[in-house]
Design an enzyme around this catalytic site. Structure first.
Site, PDB file in Angstrom:
ATOM      1  N   GLY A 121      58.845  71.496  44.552  1.00 35.50           N
ATOM      2  CA  GLY A 121      59.831  72.086  43.642  1.00 35.50           C
ATOM      3  C   GLY A 121      61.272  71.673  43.864  1.00 35.50           C
ATOM      4  O   GLY A 121      62.190  72.377  43.441  1.00 35.50           O
ATOM      5  N   ARG A 176      49.053  66.800  37.285  1.00 31.70           N
ATOM      6  CA  ARG A 176      48.027  66.594  36.272  1.00 31.70           C
ATOM      7  C   ARG A 176      48.618  65.851  35.087  1.00 31.70           C
ATOM      8  O   ARG A 176      49.808  66.011  34.809  1.00 31.70           O
ATOM      9  CB  ARG A 176      47.526  67.935  35.718  1.00 31.70           C
ATOM     10  CG  ARG A 176      46.709  68.695  36.656  1.00 31.70           C
ATOM     11  CD  ARG A 176      46.356  70.073  36.107  1.00 31.70           C
ATOM     12  NE  ARG A 176      45.661  70.757  37.159  1.00 31.70           N
ATOM     13  CZ  ARG A 176      44.393  70.565  37.456  1.00 31.70           C
ATOM     14  NH1 ARG A 176      43.649  69.772  36.715  1.00 31.70           N
ATOM     15  NH2 ARG A 176      43.842  71.173  38.481  1.00 31.70           N
ATOM     16  N   HIS A 178      59.401  60.275  37.700  1.00 30.06           N
ATOM     17  CA  HIS A 178      58.441  59.502  38.501  1.00 30.06           C
ATOM     18  C   HIS A 178      59.223  58.680  39.532  1.00 30.06           C
ATOM     19  O   HIS A 178      60.248  58.082  39.197  1.00 30.06           O
ATOM     20  CB  HIS A 178      57.626  58.581  37.593  1.00 30.06           C
ATOM     21  CG  HIS A 178      56.626  57.775  38.351  1.00 30.06           C
ATOM     22  ND1 HIS A 178      55.459  58.335  38.850  1.00 30.06           N
ATOM     23  CD2 HIS A 178      56.618  56.477  38.723  1.00 30.06           C
ATOM     24  CE1 HIS A 178      54.794  57.404  39.507  1.00 30.06           C
ATOM     25  NE2 HIS A 178      55.465  56.266  39.437  1.00 30.06           N
TER      26      HIS A 178
HETATM   27  C1  GRF Z   1      58.839  63.712  42.975  1.00 28.34           C
HETATM   28  O1  GRF Z   1      58.947  62.585  43.809  1.00 28.34           O
HETATM   29  C2  GRF Z   1      58.573  63.291  41.554  1.00 28.34           C
HETATM   30  O2  GRF Z   1      59.139  62.066  41.229  1.00 28.34           O
HETATM   31  C3  GRF Z   1      57.070  63.175  41.515  1.00 28.34           C
HETATM   32  O3  GRF Z   1      56.598  64.208  42.351  1.00 28.34           O
HETATM   33  C4  GRF Z   1      57.611  64.555  43.299  1.00 28.34           C
HETATM   34  C5  GRF Z   1      57.865  66.010  43.087  1.00 28.34           C
HETATM   35  O4  GRF Z   1      58.750  66.535  44.032  1.00 28.34           O
HETATM   36  N1  GRF Z   1      56.600  63.273  40.145  1.00 28.34           N
HETATM   37  P1  GRF Z   1      59.315  67.993  43.854  1.00 28.34           P
HETATM   38  O5  GRF Z   1      58.104  68.938  43.684  1.00 28.34           O
HETATM   39  O6  GRF Z   1      60.215  68.018  42.658  1.00 28.34           O
HETATM   40  O7  GRF Z   1      60.050  68.271  45.129  1.00 28.34           O
END
Ligand code: GRF
Length: 224
Positions: free
Chosen positions: A33, A112, A130
């Site tokens: 998060g 997901r 991403h």
């Molecule tokens: C991040 O690196 C995001 O790019 C990827 O999953 C990770 C999530 O991190 N999709 P967080 O839960 O926001 O700390």
């Protein structure tokens, strides 16, 4: 918006929301998060005209739920196994958002894929972050993929979501150097700092109605 079904929307706000008014936001999370936290902090600092309405997680006990509660945002867990199939699950997720008037759903570490049922219910107003410079290294462990490939520049991407994984039109990207001594973890940390900067900024541009999707490109209208 899908490459198969054509665009669901052109990037603009819905007719019902007046220019400059806060965007009702929903979030899909699965874990730590930290992006959720960065977006909520930007809202609280007055940098992002948005009203966080609901955080939905597909798993219980994750830090993202604590982050939501610490910031006073309602948070719920909806597990996939409670539903007979993916479509029913996605309709339920979308239904919870729509009940609370959510306009834009920010996926932030949601592990997901979402499909047509979800995207159609939200009118295509779904974003994701991403940890790579897409289209390089989609999927899991993007930072490890980047290191193993040997790229000297890595980064992150905020994009609108379509039915294909890590594929929709790109809103913002940020690059970081890859250092000789990097591990997947040190590279991930450097990239994450940029995620925390560009995800709130991408939502801000949407909130100000400055994004327009033209094919695969997302153009930025000038500030008015
Ligand atoms: C991040 O690196 C995001 O790019 C990827 O999953 C990770 C999530 O991190 N999709 P967080 O839960 O926001 O700390």
């Amino acid at each position: 918006m899908s490459s198969r079904g054509g665009l669901l929307f052109d990037g603009s706000r819905p007719a019902g929301r007046s220019p400059g008014s806060p965007v009702p936001l929903g979030f899909l999370v699965s874990g730590r998060g930290s992006n959720l936290e960065a977006i909520l902090a930007a809202v609280e600092r007055g940098e992002l005209p948005a009203e966080p309405r609901l955080v939905l997680s597909d798993r219980a006990g994750v830090r993202a739920l604590e982050v939501a509660r610490a910031h006073g945002v309602p948070a719920q867990v909806l597990e996939r196994r409670e539903f007979p199939d993916r479509e029913a699950y996605e309709r339920a997720l979308a239904g919870r958002f729509l009940e609370r008037g959510v306009e834009l759903c920010a996926m932030a570490g949601f592990l997901r894929l979402v499909g047509t049922a979800f995207l159609e219910a939200l009118g295509g107003r779904v974003t994701n972050v991403h940890p790579s410079l897409l289209p390089a290294f989609p999927g899991l462990e993007a930072q490890r993929q980047a290191l193993e490939y040997g790229v000297r520049v890595a980064g992150c991407t905020v994009h609108f979501v379509d039915e294909e994984m890590d594929h929709g039109p790109i809103i913002l990207q940020a690059a970081v150097p890859v250092l000789d001594e990097d591990t997947p973890e040190s590279l991930a940390d450097r990239i994450l700092r940029e995620e925390h900067r560009i995800y709130p900024e991408a939502i801000r541009l949407y909130a100000l109605d400055r994004l327009r999707i033209r094919g695969r490109r997302v153009l930025q209208l000038p500030e008015t």
